[in-house]
Design a protein around this motif. Structure first.
Motif, short mmCIF file in Angstrom:
data_model
loop_
_atom_site.label_atom_id
_atom_site.label_comp_id
_atom_site.label_asym_id
_atom_site.label_seq_id
_atom_site.Cartn_x
_atom_site.Cartn_y
_atom_site.Cartn_z
N ARG A 7 1.10 -1.10 0.16
CA ARG A 7 -0.37 -0.14 -0.22
C ARG A 7 0.42 1.01 -0.30
O ARG A 7 0.68 2.11 0.87
N CYS A 10 -1.21 5.26 -2.82
CA CYS A 10 -2.44 4.77 -3.20
C CYS A 10 -3.12 5.53 -3.68
O CYS A 10 -2.63 6.85 -3.39
N PHE A 34 -2.38 0.61 -5.18
CA PHE A 34 -3.76 0.40 -4.25
C PHE A 34 -4.56 1.51 -4.59
O PHE A 34 -4.67 2.03 -4.53
N GLU A 89 -10.19 -5.24 0.78
CA GLU A 89 -10.01 -4.72 1.62
C GLU A 89 -11.17 -3.56 1.89
O GLU A 89 -11.54 -3.87 0.63
N ASN A 91 -13.18 -0.99 3.35
CA ASN A 91 -12.32 0.13 4.65
C ASN A 91 -13.82 1.43 4.65
O ASN A 91 -14.51 1.74 4.11
N PHE A 162 -4.05 -1.00 8.70
CA PHE A 162 -3.53 -0.49 7.72
C PHE A 162 -4.85 0.53 8.60
O PHE A 162 -6.16 0.77 8.44
N TYR A 164 -5.39 4.89 7.00
CA TYR A 164 -5.20 6.46 6.15
C TYR A 164 -5.85 7.36 7.19
O TYR A 164 -7.02 7.48 7.05
N ILE A 204 -1.04 5.24 6.28
CA ILE A 204 -1.10 5.56 5.32
C ILE A 204 -1.24 7.12 4.97
O ILE A 204 -2.39 7.64 5.54
N GLY A 224 3.35 4.70 3.50
CA GLY A 224 2.61 4.61 2.59
C GLY A 224 1.83 5.83 1.68
O GLY A 224 1.64 6.96 3.08
N MET A 226 -1.07 8.14 0.20
CA MET A 226 -2.83 8.43 -0.76
C MET A 226 -2.91 9.13 -1.17
O MET A 226 -2.73 10.38 -0.27
#
Ligand SMILES: Cc1cc2nc3c(=O)[nH]c(=O)nc-3n(C[C@H](O)[C@H](O)[C@H](O)COP(=O)(O)O)c2cc1C
Length: 324
Positions: A7, A10, A34, A89, A91, A162, A164, A204, A224, A226
């Motif tokens: 990831r 993203c 991702f 995944e 989310n 994970f 974000y 992330i 990571g 995004m």
């Protein structure tokens, strides 16, 4: 069984943009990014007759299905649907500040009730799919690290792997969703700090990453990144991601990208609106000077449903200009 998936880079969930069609284009452009769906309310996911068109995942993995909701039984059902559609995944959206979303009791307003969010994550979890969260730093005008930390402390009890983080607060009244993407200040430091407290959770970073050099630099410090608007405005940036971030030799030719994408959307014409099929490509014109003539031609061809002429025109546009 859950797969090991990177990831590192993203593409953010974006309502009205990261449709199944956009994700196909993004996947043609980048093997390694991702991807995310747009946010789908759990009720639409469960009851919509149009579900196929909304969440189709034509092997565009790795990909996450993002949901908005806070009803436990609906979230459990949503997670099963994500598994059935071969998502990697599921989310939970805890970042959207819009009034409509607040009315439905989901999105950023859930940050007020961390125990409920914890229960929601637990409802999404199973051994077949990764259940994750996308959140803000907090709510309101004042940035408070303690609030963010206490929120993540509660999430950590779920065993989540994970998270974000759109690294700014959400302001729930007085500013629009667009304003909520620019006005509250960014604080990447909060994410750095929490990452040190929870080395077993991958955080992330999201928000304000507006070029790939920045992304590359941030990856020296974060697990990571995004990115949303940069890709929305010009998906062809993704061509560079595999080279720059994943160090792959990528010999994609823009014209081939367009041809491959059109080969995918042509059979869908008649079942889906031509605008939705083309929208992932249309933004590339907006930032380019003197593209008015292309825009009016595209509008004309769209009215006539003449997809072949649009394909030719896009290829001409790309030949005439350097996109990235
Ligand atoms: C048009 C648009 C739609 C968005 N829709 C969603 C959404 O469905 N779910 C979500 O979590 N965030 C949504 N966002 C927020 C983005 O995922 C991202 O957090 C935000 O744009 C900040 O990243 P950026 O600075 O790279 O654009 C949306 C953003 C935009 C521009």
């Amino acid at each position: 069984m859950k797969k090991e998936i990177s990831r590192k880079f993203c593409v953010a969930p974006m309502m009205g943009y990261t449709t199944p069609y956009a994700r196909k284009l993004y996947r043609i452009l980048s093997k390694n990014s991702f991807l995310f769906s747009e946010m789908i309310a759990t009720k639409s996911l469960i009851y919509s007759k149009n579900r196929e068109n909304i969440i189709d995942n034509d092997f565009n993995n790795p990909v996450a299905l993002q949901v908005g909701g806070s009803e436990i039984d609906e979230l459990t059902k949503a997670s099963k649907i994500a598994i059935d559609y071969n998502y990697d995944e599921i989310n939970l959206n805890v970042g959207c500040p819009s009034k409509a979303v607040q009315k439905g009791s989901f999105g950023a307003c859930l940050m007020k009730n961390k125990v409920l969010v914890r229960n929601c994550i637990e409802a999404l979890q199973s051994d077949k799919i990764e259940a994750t969260l996308k959140c803000r730093l907090g709510l309101g005008k004042e940035l408070k690290y303690e609030f963010f930390e206490e929120f993540i402390d509660e999430m950590s009890k779920t065993g989540i792997k994970f998270i974000y983080v759109h690294a700014r607060n959400a302001i729930l009244s007085g500013i629009s969703p667009q304003g909520n993407r620019t006005i509250p200040p960014l604080s990447y430091d909060f994410v750095k700090k929490i990452k040190n407290k929870y080395p077993n959770i991958t955080f992330i970073l999201n928000g304000g990453i507006d070029n790939l050099d920045k992304a590359e630099n941030l990856l020296k410090e974060f697990d990571g990144v995004m990115i949303g608007r940069l890709i929305k405005n010009n998906p062809f940036i993704l061509k560079e991601v595999d080279k720059k971030i994943f160090k792959e030799k990528n010999k994609l030719i823009d014209e081939t990208v367009i041809n491959n994408y059109f080969a995918y959307i042509k059979p869908k014409l008649g079942f889906e609106s031509i605008f939705r099929l083309l929208s992932p490509l249309l933004n590339i014109f907006f930032s380019v000077p003197n593209s008015k003539i292309y825009k009016s031609k595209i509008n004309e061809y769209m009215r006539d449903q003449n997809i072949n002429l649009i394909e030719d025109l896009l290829i001409k546009f790309i030949r005439d200009r350097i996109l990235v």
